[in-house]
Scaffold this motif. Structure first.
Motif, PDB file in Angstrom:
ATOM      1  N   LEU A 356     -12.031 -40.692  22.060  1.00  9.18           N
ATOM      2  CA  LEU A 356     -11.043 -41.674  22.528  1.00  9.18           C
ATOM      3  C   LEU A 356      -9.697 -40.974  22.652  1.00  9.18           C
ATOM      4  CD1 LEU A 356     -13.371 -43.387  21.129  1.00  9.18           C
ATOM      5  CD2 LEU A 356     -11.686 -45.227  21.087  1.00  9.18           C
ATOM      6  N   GLU A 357      -9.149 -41.012  23.862  1.00 12.09           N
ATOM      7  CA  GLU A 357      -7.944 -40.215  24.137  1.00 12.09           C
ATOM      8  C   GLU A 357      -6.696 -41.098  24.151  1.00 12.09           C
ATOM      9  OE1 GLU A 357     -10.330 -36.944  26.832  1.00 12.09           O
ATOM     10  OE2 GLU A 357      -9.052 -38.387  27.833  1.00 12.09           O
ATOM     11  N   TYR A 358      -5.723 -40.671  23.362  1.00 17.09           N
ATOM     12  CA  TYR A 358      -4.452 -41.394  23.264  1.00 17.09           C
ATOM     13  C   TYR A 358      -3.338 -40.464  23.702  1.00 17.09           C
ATOM     14  CZ  TYR A 358      -7.085 -44.752  20.467  1.00 17.09           C
ATOM     15  OH  TYR A 358      -8.004 -45.678  20.045  1.00 17.09           O
ATOM     16  N   PHE A 359      -2.473 -40.965  24.580  1.00 21.54           N
ATOM     17  CA  PHE A 359      -1.360 -40.170  25.085  1.00 21.54           C
ATOM     18  C   PHE A 359      -0.108 -40.566  24.290  1.00 21.54           C
ATOM     19  CE2 PHE A 359      -4.455 -41.084  28.365  1.00 21.54           C
ATOM     20  CZ  PHE A 359      -4.771 -39.827  28.842  1.00 21.54           C
ATOM     21  N   CYS A 360       0.682 -39.592  23.895  1.00 16.64           N
ATOM     22  CA  CYS A 360       1.835 -39.916  23.043  1.00 16.64           C
ATOM     23  C   CYS A 360       2.889 -38.812  23.141  1.00 16.64           C
ATOM     24  CB  CYS A 360       1.363 -40.044  21.596  1.00 16.64           C
ATOM     25  SG  CYS A 360       0.481 -38.610  21.006  1.00 16.64           S
ATOM     26  N   PHE A 361       3.991 -39.026  22.452  1.00 14.92           N
ATOM     27  CA  PHE A 361       5.002 -37.973  22.305  1.00 14.92           C
ATOM     28  C   PHE A 361       4.960 -37.490  20.867  1.00 14.92           C
ATOM     29  CE2 PHE A 361       7.021 -40.369  25.872  1.00 14.92           C
ATOM     30  CZ  PHE A 361       7.072 -39.332  26.791  1.00 14.92           C
ATOM     31  N   GLU A 362       5.013 -36.168  20.699  1.00 10.09           N
ATOM     32  CA  GLU A 362       5.026 -35.605  19.350  1.00 10.09           C
ATOM     33  C   GLU A 362       6.104 -36.317  18.522  1.00 10.09           C
ATOM     34  OE1 GLU A 362       5.550 -31.370  19.317  1.00 10.09           O
ATOM     35  OE2 GLU A 362       5.637 -31.314  17.148  1.00 10.09           O
ATOM     36  N   GLY A 363       5.713 -36.803  17.359  1.00  9.05           N
ATOM     37  CA  GLY A 363       6.682 -37.448  16.473  1.00  9.05           C
ATOM     38  C   GLY A 363       6.764 -38.954  16.651  1.00  9.05           C
ATOM     39  N   ASP A 395     -19.313 -40.792  11.338  1.00 10.02           N
ATOM     40  CA  ASP A 395     -18.417 -39.656  11.117  1.00 10.02           C
ATOM     41  C   ASP A 395     -17.359 -39.677  12.218  1.00 10.02           C
ATOM     42  OD1 ASP A 395     -17.307 -37.466   9.934  1.00 10.02           O
ATOM     43  OD2 ASP A 395     -19.071 -36.170  10.133  1.00 10.02           O
ATOM     44  N   ALA A 396     -16.221 -39.073  11.933  1.00 12.86           N
ATOM     45  CA  ALA A 396     -15.118 -39.089  12.905  1.00 12.86           C
ATOM     46  C   ALA A 396     -14.172 -37.938  12.608  1.00 12.86           C
ATOM     47  CB  ALA A 396     -14.359 -40.415  12.805  1.00 12.86           C
ATOM     48  N   CYS A 397     -13.435 -37.523  13.623  1.00  9.96           N
ATOM     49  CA  CYS A 397     -12.362 -36.549  13.375  1.00  9.96           C
ATOM     50  C   CYS A 397     -11.253 -36.747  14.405  1.00  9.96           C
ATOM     51  CB  CYS A 397     -12.884 -35.117  13.375  1.00  9.96           C
ATOM     52  SG  CYS A 397     -13.353 -34.500  14.973  1.00  9.96           S
ATOM     53  N   VAL A 398     -10.102 -36.161  14.106  1.00 11.58           N
ATOM     54  CA  VAL A 398      -8.921 -36.336  14.957  1.00 11.58           C
ATOM     55  C   VAL A 398      -8.395 -34.951  15.337  1.00 11.58           C
ATOM     56  CG1 VAL A 398      -6.534 -37.190  15.015  1.00 11.58           C
ATOM     57  CG2 VAL A 398      -8.307 -38.515  13.820  1.00 11.58           C
ATOM     58  N   VAL A 399      -8.113 -34.749  16.633  1.00 13.69           N
ATOM     59  CA  VAL A 399      -7.502 -33.484  17.064  1.00 13.69           C
ATOM     60  C   VAL A 399      -6.218 -33.809  17.822  1.00 13.69           C
ATOM     61  CG1 VAL A 399      -7.761 -31.439  18.531  1.00 13.69           C
ATOM     62  CG2 VAL A 399      -9.715 -32.280  17.232  1.00 13.69           C
ATOM     63  N   ARG A 400      -5.128 -33.219  17.388  1.00 13.69           N
ATOM     64  CA  ARG A 400      -3.838 -33.430  18.065  1.00 13.69           C
ATOM     65  C   ARG A 400      -3.537 -32.219  18.949  1.00 13.69           C
ATOM     66  NH1 ARG A 400      -3.568 -35.874  13.310  1.00 13.69           N
ATOM     67  NH2 ARG A 400      -2.503 -37.886  13.105  1.00 13.69           N
ATOM     68  N   GLN A 401      -3.192 -32.474  20.200  1.00  8.47           N
ATOM     69  CA  GLN A 401      -2.847 -31.390  21.126  1.00  8.47           C
ATOM     70  C   GLN A 401      -1.377 -31.497  21.515  1.00  8.47           C
ATOM     71  OE1 GLN A 401      -4.670 -28.684  22.497  1.00  8.47           O
ATOM     72  NE2 GLN A 401      -2.585 -28.150  23.131  1.00  8.47           N
ATOM     73  N   HIS A 402      -0.584 -30.506  21.026  1.00 11.73           N
ATOM     74  CA  HIS A 402       0.823 -30.454  21.445  1.00 11.73           C
ATOM     75  C   HIS A 402       0.901 -30.138  22.928  1.00 11.73           C
ATOM     76  CE1 HIS A 402       1.382 -29.344  17.141  1.00 11.73           C
ATOM     77  NE2 HIS A 402       2.448 -30.067  17.290  1.00 11.73           N
ATOM     78  N   LYS A 403       1.884 -30.689  23.592  1.00 13.04           N
ATOM     79  CA  LYS A 403       2.269 -30.279  24.959  1.00 13.04           C
ATOM     80  C   LYS A 403       1.071 -30.191  25.905  1.00 13.04           C
ATOM     81  CE  LYS A 403       6.434 -27.950  23.364  1.00 13.04           C
ATOM     82  NZ  LYS A 403       6.335 -28.340  21.953  1.00 13.04           N
ATOM     83  N   ALA A 404       0.278 -31.256  25.922  1.00 13.66           N
ATOM     84  CA  ALA A 404      -0.885 -31.276  26.831  1.00 13.66           C
ATOM     85  C   ALA A 404      -0.431 -31.346  28.282  1.00 13.66           C
ATOM     86  CB  ALA A 404      -1.788 -32.462  26.497  1.00 13.66           C
ATOM     87  N   TYR A 405       0.679 -32.039  28.512  1.00 14.25           N
ATOM     88  CA  TYR A 405       1.168 -32.238  29.885  1.00 14.25           C
ATOM     89  C   TYR A 405       2.644 -31.866  29.986  1.00 14.25           C
ATOM     90  CZ  TYR A 405      -2.945 -35.283  30.355  1.00 14.25           C
ATOM     91  OH  TYR A 405      -4.212 -35.784  30.375  1.00 14.25           O
ATOM     92  N   PRO A 406       2.995 -30.934  30.878  1.00 10.45           N
ATOM     93  CA  PRO A 406       4.419 -30.749  31.183  1.00 10.45           C
ATOM     94  C   PRO A 406       4.882 -31.953  32.004  1.00 10.45           C
ATOM     95  CG  PRO A 406       3.057 -29.250  32.503  1.00 10.45           C
ATOM     96  CD  PRO A 406       2.121 -30.029  31.645  1.00 10.45           C
TER      97      PRO A 406
END
Ligand SMILES: Cc1cc2nc3c(=O)[nH]c(=O)nc-3n(C[C@H](O)[C@H](O)[C@H](O)COP(=O)(O)OP(=O)(O)OC[C@H]3O[C@@H](n4cnc5c(N)ncnc54)[C@H](O)[C@@H]3O)c2cc1C
Length: 497
Positions: A356-363, A395-406
């Motif tokens: 499940l993909e969530y778009f956000c701003f770091e912080g 089972d579940a896990c979370v991966v955070r990707q910094h700066k996925a989109y300029p």
């Protein structure tokens, strides 16, 4: 003591590894420094969680550049699979085929809304907004207000975290070009009647691709193979090393690069050329003497990305590769179904693994939500969509990707122009490549092409290719293709730097 290398590459993503591979093949000395301690591939890596493999997003391998396709085949000759693309849109408790099927969309929307769509489309054609400036205005002119609000507004605003009235029309025309409603409707009617739609190819719309190629164990497989090839050719790929300082000695024409290792130790390198695929904002802040464009770099914006992976037994067979969630009542933007990308992404025959993909701003609120709360939210949302019973998730896990989109805001192009000028005048030997490296919202093929051309510039000892001229489709040169055979072209095609 400082270690000297001819070329130092920052980042083992597609751009950095392609640059290093091309240099190593030409017999050049090259070292890649990657801050991730484990994975090569950058945003195109494949994460492994207890044998469950998944991408950041989902990475289709598709390019209009034959040179890039050839390179993929060279790096991974035996491991590509050909996959059907199946994707749908979820909107107000209904699923819509994507690309749309006219009769299904009509039935789902109901006669009244469907008539409204057509009427507002007709109105937009009769009364277009003169010189559309925003994403909203551009899409409204192309598709009408009602289709804009159903199929564009919510998803776009989830991805970019801003109103469609704040996103530039340029962006829309670049990303949605070739998708006109007339063609989409004819295509949709054909699909509804069971007539096979024309597959995409040269000149066809960019979005509706029916099949795609994919490495059987995910895109990371490509980049692991590429790293192995660099090592075999005598190059080096060093993991767990974050570049955090770059000093340029103008007289000696030498870069001194400082690196913080995963174990906290510091390493110092010197290099003739530095190739960077690191985000421009961070890179410019690490350069000394302080670049005059550092203010411009500081203004560049990024969008970040969280994948919440849910694992459980399959209740029903789900064939979609991914589903866009246009429903405004849900925070999730897209759901990936990794088994449909490749059965080898799942270590057993029974589990379903959804991302499940969530778009956000770091912080921001989402980014700082604890993993446990993100998983709880994802379970609630997947239950509401009806793709998995929350009670079945084991089972579940979370991966955070910094700066996925300029982010392409109103000012970004001006900032990039100033940074390019500054680098050209004051920091020769610092080459920018790739997605965040050039602040270009593009795919792997573009990142790779900028890496290939940069390697040729370094080999030629002067700027013979303008990497900024590579199109979003990874095409380069007058005809869009590279006319000159490899090796010769570096000296034959001189362009303004
Ligand atoms: C959701 C999503 C879906 C996508 N889908 C597709 C798709 O279907 N097909 C496709 O072709 N492309 C797709 N892409 C795009 C693709 O992921 C990128 O184009 C590609 O990964 C860019 O490669 P890169 O090397 O330029 O950058 P990156 O992949 O960002 O790699 C840069 C590397 O540099 C490292 N790095 C950064 N700073 C430093 C530092 N200071 N020191 C050391 N190392 C550093 C990073 O850790 C990273 O490994 C998608 C992207 C996203 C976000």
């Amino acid at each position: 003591m400082a270690q000297h290398v001819e070329t130092l590459v920052i980042g083992a993503g597609p751009a950095g590894l392609t640059t290093a591979y091309a240099l190593a093949k030409a017999g050049r000395e090259v070292t890649v420094l990657e801050m991730d301690p484990t994975y090569v591939g950058g945003i195109s890596r494949t994460v492994d969680y207890k044998g469950f493999k998944f991408d950041i997003g989902g990475h289709r391998f598709f390019s209009k550049s034959q040179e890039i396709v050839d390179l993929w085949n060279e790096i991974l000759p035996d491991d590509f699979i050909d996959r059907p693309r199946l994707s749908r849109i979820y909107y107000r408790e209904k699923f819509y085929a994507y690309p749309l099927k006219a009769f299904e969309a009509l039935a789902n929307l109901g006669v009244w809304t469907a008539a409204k769509c057509m009427a507002s489309f007709g109105w937009a054609k009769v009364r277009p907004i003169d010189k559309p400036a925003t994403f909203h205005e551009w899409v409204r002119n192309q598709f009408g207000e009602t289709l804009f609000s159903i199929f564009f507004k919510t998803y776009t605003e989830k991805v970019w975290g801003m109103s469609c009235d704040e996103i530039s029309a340029d962006w829309a025309s670049q990303r949605i070009k070739g998708l006109d409603l007339g063609a989409a409707i004819i295509d949709g009617v054909k699909r509804s009647l069971g007539v096979r739609a024309k597959s995409s190819g040269q000149g066809a719309p960019k979005t509706p691709i029916e099949r795609f190629r994919y490495p059987r164990k995910g895109p990371g497989m490509m980049w692991e193979a590429c790293a192995d090839k660099i090592l075999a050719l005598g190059g080096d790929v060093r993991m767990g090393r974050k570049v955090d300082g770059l000093h340029y000695d103008k007289l000696a024409k030498i870069w001194t690069v400082s690196v913080t290792c995963a174990d906290g130790e510091t390493e110092i390198y010197t290099a003739d050329d530095v190739v960077s695929s690191a985000p421009i904002r961070e890179l410019m802040q690490a350069v000394s003497p302080t670049p005059i464009s550092v203010f411009h770099a500081g203004e560049l914006m990024y969008r970040d990305f969280i994948t919440v992976v849910l694992i459980g037994p399959s209740r029903k067979v789900l064939l979609d590769n991914w589903i866009y969630i246009h429903d405004p009542s849900l925070k999730v933007g897209r759901v990936q179904n990794f088994r449909s990308w490749s059965p080898e992404m799942i270590p057993d025959d029974v589990s379903t693994c959804l991302g499940l993909e969530y778009f956000c701003f770091e912080g921001d609120g989402l980014w700082t939500t604890s993993d446990a709360d993100l998983v709880a939210q994802a379970k609630r949302e997947i239950g509401k969509i009806g793709l998995m019973d929350p009670a079945d998730v084991h089972d579940a896990c979370v991966v955070r990707q910094h700066k996925a989109y300029p982010v392409y805001d109103d000012a970004y192009a001006e900032h990039i122009k100033m940074i390019r000028l500054d680098l050209k005048m004051h920091f020769p030997g610092l080459h920018l490549v790739g997605r965040n490296g050039m602040h270009k919202y593009n795919n792997q093929d573009h990142a790779m092409m900028t890496g290939l051309l940069t390697a040729e510039n370094i080999i030629a000892g002067e700027i013979v290719h303008d990497v900024w001229a590579v199109s979003e489709d990874a095409e380069y040169g007058v005809s869009g293709a590279r006319e000159v055979p490899r090796g010769e072209r570096a000296v034959l095609r001189k362009v303004a730097a």
